[in-house]
Enzyme design. Structure first.
Site, mmCIF file in Angstrom:
data_model
loop_
_atom_site.group_PDB
_atom_site.id
_atom_site.type_symbol
_atom_site.label_atom_id
_atom_site.label_comp_id
_atom_site.label_asym_id
_atom_site.label_seq_id
_atom_site.Cartn_x
_atom_site.Cartn_y
_atom_site.Cartn_z
ATOM 1 N N ARG A 104 -24.419 9.265 1.128
ATOM 2 C CA ARG A 104 -23.438 9.631 2.668
ATOM 3 C C ARG A 104 -23.383 11.040 2.422
ATOM 4 N NH1 ARG A 104 -17.526 7.890 1.582
ATOM 5 N NH2 ARG A 104 -17.612 9.273 0.318
ATOM 6 N N TYR A 122 -20.462 -7.133 1.534
ATOM 7 C CA TYR A 122 -20.243 -5.361 2.168
ATOM 8 C C TYR A 122 -21.343 -5.186 3.412
ATOM 9 C CZ TYR A 122 -17.768 -2.834 -1.354
ATOM 10 O OH TYR A 122 -16.982 -2.307 -1.554
ATOM 11 N N GLU A 141 0.913 -0.885 -0.064
ATOM 12 C CA GLU A 141 0.142 -0.007 -0.278
ATOM 13 C C GLU A 141 0.906 1.138 0.052
ATOM 14 O OE1 GLU A 141 -2.574 -0.175 3.354
ATOM 15 O OE2 GLU A 141 -3.098 -2.074 2.262
ATOM 16 N N GLY A 142 1.813 1.607 -1.160
ATOM 17 C CA GLY A 142 2.891 2.199 -0.807
ATOM 18 C C GLY A 142 3.919 2.672 -0.200
ATOM 19 N N LEU A 155 6.610 0.280 -0.247
ATOM 20 C CA LEU A 155 7.674 -0.712 -0.264
ATOM 21 C C LEU A 155 8.010 0.185 -1.826
ATOM 22 C CD1 LEU A 155 7.442 -4.030 0.448
ATOM 23 C CD2 LEU A 155 8.532 -2.392 0.950
ATOM 24 N N GLY A 156 7.217 0.986 -2.727
ATOM 25 C CA GLY A 156 7.313 2.015 -3.646
ATOM 26 C C GLY A 156 6.085 2.230 -4.221
ATOM 27 N N VAL A 157 6.036 2.922 -5.451
ATOM 28 C CA VAL A 157 5.100 3.096 -6.447
ATOM 29 C C VAL A 157 4.957 2.957 -7.889
ATOM 30 C CG1 VAL A 157 4.753 5.024 -4.636
ATOM 31 C CG2 VAL A 157 5.499 5.513 -7.130
ATOM 32 N N ILE A 158 3.900 2.489 -8.160
ATOM 33 C CA ILE A 158 3.370 1.870 -9.780
ATOM 34 C C ILE A 158 4.005 2.522 -10.520
ATOM 35 C CG2 ILE A 158 2.189 0.829 -11.126
ATOM 36 C CD1 ILE A 158 0.394 -0.802 -9.062
#
Length: 333
Positions: free
Chosen positions: A181, A244, A34-35, A37-40
């Protein structure tokens, strides 16, 4: 990553393998972080031909249990499963119907007849009826075969086909919920959704116990009014389904208690009940910061130690200090 680009090197440019067995695959680590270790920076996109035939159907069931048995049996159809099948409990179904706009005379007549038939025969009640919304995609032959299977399974579980309009309104509700919402906050109503994956053997218990927990937590705080709690199954698999939950409650934004804290406490209690009843921490939303406090409850010490060791090796100075999931307590540089 902090160590540079992490990718496969191929002899030919712009080549991607649908399946490969070539040692440890870091992709899952990178995505699951989730960000942290790195980014795409680049991705290969799979392009799929548009379906020849797209259509909708809905099925009304006497109660949620009958609908649950239907979707469980449908999950066993493997490649003959429709593109999408969702099961709405009674409260969510009625909410969707309340938001339905005007319909054509033909659709109105079909919907009226299907519902009245069920009520007349005594197997449908407005207070218990559940609804499955279905989308078919594929060739005309595939869609016709899937519709035949749906018709047979529906009849086996006491269901009545209710037409495409009911199905479309159910999917439209998905797109509208986020706006509902925000709109509801103008009237001092706070609401949110959360999801989980549940094995078939635990699904009924998870749904019932989670709803009961929310109602109990709300009542124990002597909060005003009654909370609105509903659920739906959104994706079905061989092993189980994505569920959900939707939870709304009246709040006083000018009161002594911060409504966000109260809402968060109730949601956390519901999440703990899900875990104790057999559900997962998340199906696809991820852990982030909101659910990070549950990480020690779902992973062993050895797992956490290994993941933290990977973080130290790939990003020793914490360049990617997003602080999500396992790494929620790390301080950004």
């Amino acid at each position: 990553s902090a160590k540079g680009i992490m990718s496969h090197k191929h002899k030919a440019n712009k080549v991607s393998f649908g399946r490969s067995s070539a040692g440890i695959e870091p992709k899952s680590l990178m995505l699951g972080s989730e960000g942290c270790l790195g980014v795409i920076t680049s991705a290969v996109i799979k392009i799929w031909p548009l379906a020849e035939d797209i259509s909708h159907e809905s099925v009304l069931f006497p109660n949620f249990d009958a609908g649950l048995a239907f979707v469980k049996d449908l999950s066993n159809q493997r490649t003959l499963k429709p593109a999408s099948c969702r099961l709405l409990d009674n409260d969510q179904f009625r909410l969707g119907q309340a938001m339905t706009g005007e319909q054509s005379n033909l659709e109105s007549f079909k919907s009226y007849v299907s519902k009245k038939m069920g009520f007349y025969l005594g197997n449908l009640s407005e207070k218990t009826v559940a609804c499955a919304t279905i989308t078919f995609e594929g060739s005309s032959a595939e869609v016709q075969l899937q519709k035949k299977i749906i018709c047979e399974l529906s009849a086996a579980h006491g269901g009545i086909l209710a037409g495409s309009r009911v199905s479309k309104s159910g999917y439209d509700l998905t797109f509208a919920i986020a706006y509902l919402r925000d709109f509801a906050m103008n009237y001092n109503i706070l609401g949110e959704s959360f999801e989980t994956f549940v094995p078939w053997s635990k699904l009924r218990d998870v749904v019932e116990r989670t709803k009961r927990t929310i109602l109990s937590e709300h009542k124990s705080r002597a909060l005003p009014g009654l909370p609105f709690v509903c659920s739906r199954i959104t994706q079905i698999y061989d092993e189980g389904a994505c569920v959900y939950f939707y939870f709304c409650m009246a709040v006083n934004f000018n009161g002594a208690l911060d409504p966000r804290d109260v809402f968060g406490e109730i949601e956390a209690s519901a999440r703990r009940e899900i875990l104790e009843s057999g559900g997962s921490l998340s199906h696809h939303h991820g852990i982030g910061k909101l659910r990070s406090s549950f990480v020690p409850e779902i992973y062993s010490d050895g797992y956490l130690e290994s993941i933290n060791a990977v973080k130290s090796a790939l990003d020793p100075v914490n360049v990617f200090g997003a602080r999500n999931g396992v790494f929620a307590e790390r301080k950004a540089c």
